[in-house]
Design a protein around this motif. Structure first.
Motif, mmCIF file in Angstrom:
data_model
loop_
_atom_site.group_PDB
_atom_site.id
_atom_site.type_symbol
_atom_site.label_atom_id
_atom_site.label_comp_id
_atom_site.label_asym_id
_atom_site.label_seq_id
_atom_site.Cartn_x
_atom_site.Cartn_y
_atom_site.Cartn_z
ATOM 1 N N ASP A 159 0.390 7.958 8.961
ATOM 2 C CA ASP A 159 1.716 7.820 9.350
ATOM 3 C C ASP A 159 2.780 9.277 8.608
ATOM 4 O O ASP A 159 4.051 8.400 8.052
ATOM 5 C CB ASP A 159 1.685 6.446 9.404
ATOM 6 C CG ASP A 159 1.626 6.121 10.403
ATOM 7 O OD1 ASP A 159 2.114 6.755 11.964
ATOM 8 O OD2 ASP A 159 1.980 4.628 10.730
ATOM 9 N N GLN A 203 11.036 3.875 2.744
ATOM 10 C CA GLN A 203 11.269 2.941 3.650
ATOM 11 C C GLN A 203 10.796 3.499 4.877
ATOM 12 O O GLN A 203 11.241 3.515 6.247
ATOM 13 C CB GLN A 203 12.208 2.042 3.622
ATOM 14 C CG GLN A 203 11.888 1.295 2.004
ATOM 15 C CD GLN A 203 12.887 -0.330 2.092
ATOM 16 O OE1 GLN A 203 13.969 0.333 1.933
ATOM 17 N NE2 GLN A 203 12.930 -0.888 1.587
ATOM 18 N N LYS A 206 6.902 5.677 9.317
ATOM 19 C CA LYS A 206 6.711 4.500 9.499
ATOM 20 C C LYS A 206 6.078 3.197 9.381
ATOM 21 O O LYS A 206 4.295 3.968 8.893
ATOM 22 C CB LYS A 206 6.139 5.094 11.097
ATOM 23 C CG LYS A 206 5.631 4.300 12.396
ATOM 24 C CD LYS A 206 4.939 4.992 13.362
ATOM 25 C CE LYS A 206 4.965 4.443 14.334
ATOM 26 N NZ LYS A 206 4.007 5.565 15.539
ATOM 27 N N GLY A 207 5.643 1.844 9.961
ATOM 28 C CA GLY A 207 5.130 1.163 9.522
ATOM 29 C C GLY A 207 4.693 0.283 7.822
ATOM 30 O O GLY A 207 3.422 -0.046 7.684
ATOM 31 N N ASP A 209 6.452 -1.606 5.682
ATOM 32 C CA ASP A 209 6.175 -2.527 5.580
ATOM 33 C C ASP A 209 4.741 -3.771 5.138
ATOM 34 O O ASP A 209 4.608 -4.000 4.861
ATOM 35 C CB ASP A 209 7.084 -4.006 7.110
ATOM 36 C CG ASP A 209 8.050 -3.944 6.818
ATOM 37 O OD1 ASP A 209 8.595 -3.347 4.733
ATOM 38 O OD2 ASP A 209 9.667 -4.276 7.161
ATOM 39 N N GLY A 210 3.467 -2.791 7.003
ATOM 40 C CA GLY A 210 2.758 -3.149 6.720
ATOM 41 C C GLY A 210 1.970 -2.864 5.684
ATOM 42 O O GLY A 210 0.728 -2.910 5.123
ATOM 43 N N PHE A 211 2.299 -1.250 5.283
ATOM 44 C CA PHE A 211 1.663 -0.820 4.304
ATOM 45 C C PHE A 211 1.755 -1.524 2.937
ATOM 46 O O PHE A 211 0.523 -1.370 2.710
ATOM 47 C CB PHE A 211 2.763 0.412 3.872
ATOM 48 C CG PHE A 211 1.608 2.061 3.957
ATOM 49 C CD1 PHE A 211 0.438 1.922 5.058
ATOM 50 C CD2 PHE A 211 2.444 3.313 3.219
ATOM 51 C CE1 PHE A 211 -0.283 3.630 4.874
ATOM 52 C CE2 PHE A 211 1.696 3.999 3.584
ATOM 53 C CZ PHE A 211 0.338 4.758 3.890
ATOM 54 N N SER A 213 2.191 -5.047 2.771
ATOM 55 C CA SER A 213 1.277 -5.829 2.640
ATOM 56 C C SER A 213 -0.018 -6.185 2.752
ATOM 57 O O SER A 213 -0.614 -6.471 1.890
ATOM 58 C CB SER A 213 1.497 -6.363 4.323
ATOM 59 O OG SER A 213 1.101 -7.745 4.473
ATOM 60 N N TYR A 214 -0.689 -4.460 2.862
ATOM 61 C CA TYR A 214 -2.104 -4.493 3.085
ATOM 62 C C TYR A 214 -2.280 -4.288 1.787
ATOM 63 O O TYR A 214 -3.393 -4.529 1.306
ATOM 64 C CB TYR A 214 -2.559 -2.992 4.275
ATOM 65 C CG TYR A 214 -4.018 -2.456 3.731
ATOM 66 C CD1 TYR A 214 -4.933 -3.177 4.397
ATOM 67 C CD2 TYR A 214 -3.916 -1.497 2.984
ATOM 68 C CE1 TYR A 214 -6.213 -2.438 4.221
ATOM 69 C CE2 TYR A 214 -5.103 -0.345 3.181
ATOM 70 C CZ TYR A 214 -6.420 -1.168 3.454
ATOM 71 O OH TYR A 214 -7.628 -1.018 3.636
ATOM 72 N N LYS A 217 -2.960 -6.610 -0.422
ATOM 73 C CA LYS A 217 -3.834 -7.398 -0.458
ATOM 74 C C LYS A 217 -4.851 -7.191 -0.771
ATOM 75 O O LYS A 217 -6.309 -8.276 -0.857
ATOM 76 C CB LYS A 217 -4.396 -8.025 1.340
ATOM 77 C CG LYS A 217 -3.348 -9.333 1.576
ATOM 78 C CD LYS A 217 -3.767 -9.607 3.897
ATOM 79 C CE LYS A 217 -3.466 -10.680 3.936
ATOM 80 N NZ LYS A 217 -1.593 -10.601 3.223
ATOM 81 N N VAL A 264 -8.587 -9.033 2.708
ATOM 82 C CA VAL A 264 -8.372 -8.577 3.815
ATOM 83 C C VAL A 264 -9.394 -8.911 4.574
ATOM 84 O O VAL A 264 -9.854 -8.432 5.424
ATOM 85 C CB VAL A 264 -8.903 -6.606 3.687
ATOM 86 C CG1 VAL A 264 -9.138 -5.476 4.448
ATOM 87 C CG2 VAL A 264 -7.372 -6.473 2.545
#
Length: 270
Positions: A159, A203, A206-207, A209-211, A213-214, A217, A264
């Protein structure tokens, strides 16, 4: 903690938009460390952001400039050296924009006019900045020029779209121009590959926030914040890193050397 690392040093900071931006936090840290600078951004970005607030806080002058315009850049460098009273010691290039991302165009369905515009703003502008500084002999010896990049230049993040290509080009420019700037002017040119950071520009991906968070981790030390990136940039502007040049420096909590982390693994084993 301020240590006067940049006392007496002068520079230009590109791209401070608001308090979330790395350029903004870097400007604050440069000010704390005794450096003086000119702030610059494209006129449209200045209307959207709060750069005048930052200028007042740091006692800095704002000079609008489109970083894709050689004419604007020449005028910026000339004015900056006049305002600051001499040649420059540091420059931060913190500029990035993808029209394809903004318009929701997938990487497999690019509008190439959008692609060209994004490349000009995000990557070719760095060469234009370097060339302008070089031709005007605007940098002091042992000066330092830094651009911000991201690991998508080396690895695939679907993305991140055409910004990945832009960052790869940006990093190549740092190496190629870094040779000439080092050999001819004793000036350093480096890029910082920063963790995903919740800036206004970041920001928009796309995606995102998941980026984040990953990456958190995956990184043994966790994601590097915008404030921590500002601290790292200060070290590259200082005399403590005089022999560091033509490098892409990962500032990502260790993410770039990870294969997989326990966190992960556990997330996928549930």
């Amino acid at each position: 903690m301020a240590n006067d690392l940049l006392k007496g040093k002068r520079g230009i900071i590109f791209g401070a938009l608001d308090e979330n931006s790395i350029a903004w936090k870097t400007a604050e840290r440069v000010h704390e460390e005794g450096g003086t600078f000119v702030l610059t951004n494209a006129p449209i970005a200045m209307r959207m952001g709060k750069i005048k607030e930052l200028a007042e806080k740091t006692g800095s002058e704002v000079i609008p400039a489109d970083a894709t315009s050689e004419e604007d850049l020449n005028e910026l460098v000339t004015k900056a050296t006049e305002v600051l009273g001499g040649k420059l010691d540091f420059v931060l290039h913190s500029i990035g924009m993808s029209v394809n991302v903004r318009k929701g165009r997938h990487y497999t369905d690019e509008n190439y006019d959008f692609t060209t515009k994004g490349w000009d703003v995000s990557a070719l502008s760095f060469h234009k900045v370097l060339q302008t500084l070089y031709k005007n002999d605007a940098m002091n010896e042992w000066g330092s020029i830094v651009a911000l990049t991201y690991m998508a230049a080396q690895r695939t993040f679907p993305d991140y779209n055409d910004m990945a290509d832009n960052k790869a080009y940006l990093e190549s420019v740092a190496r190629s121009f870094g040779y000439f700037f080092g050999k001819d002017k004793k000036v350093r040119v480096n890029t910082i590959s920063q963790s995903p950071t919740p800036t206004t520009a970041g920001q928009g991906v796309k995606g995102f926030d998941g980026f984040i968070s990953y990456a958190e981790k995956m990184s043994p030390l966790g994601n590097a914040t915008a404030q921590e990136c500002a601290d790292y940039t200060i070290s590259l502007f200082s005399d403590l890193t005089r022999k560091v040049t033509m490098q892409n420096l990962f500032h990502d909590g260790g993410f770039s050397n990870m294969g997989v982390s326990q966190e992960v693994m556990e997330a996928f084993s549930k």
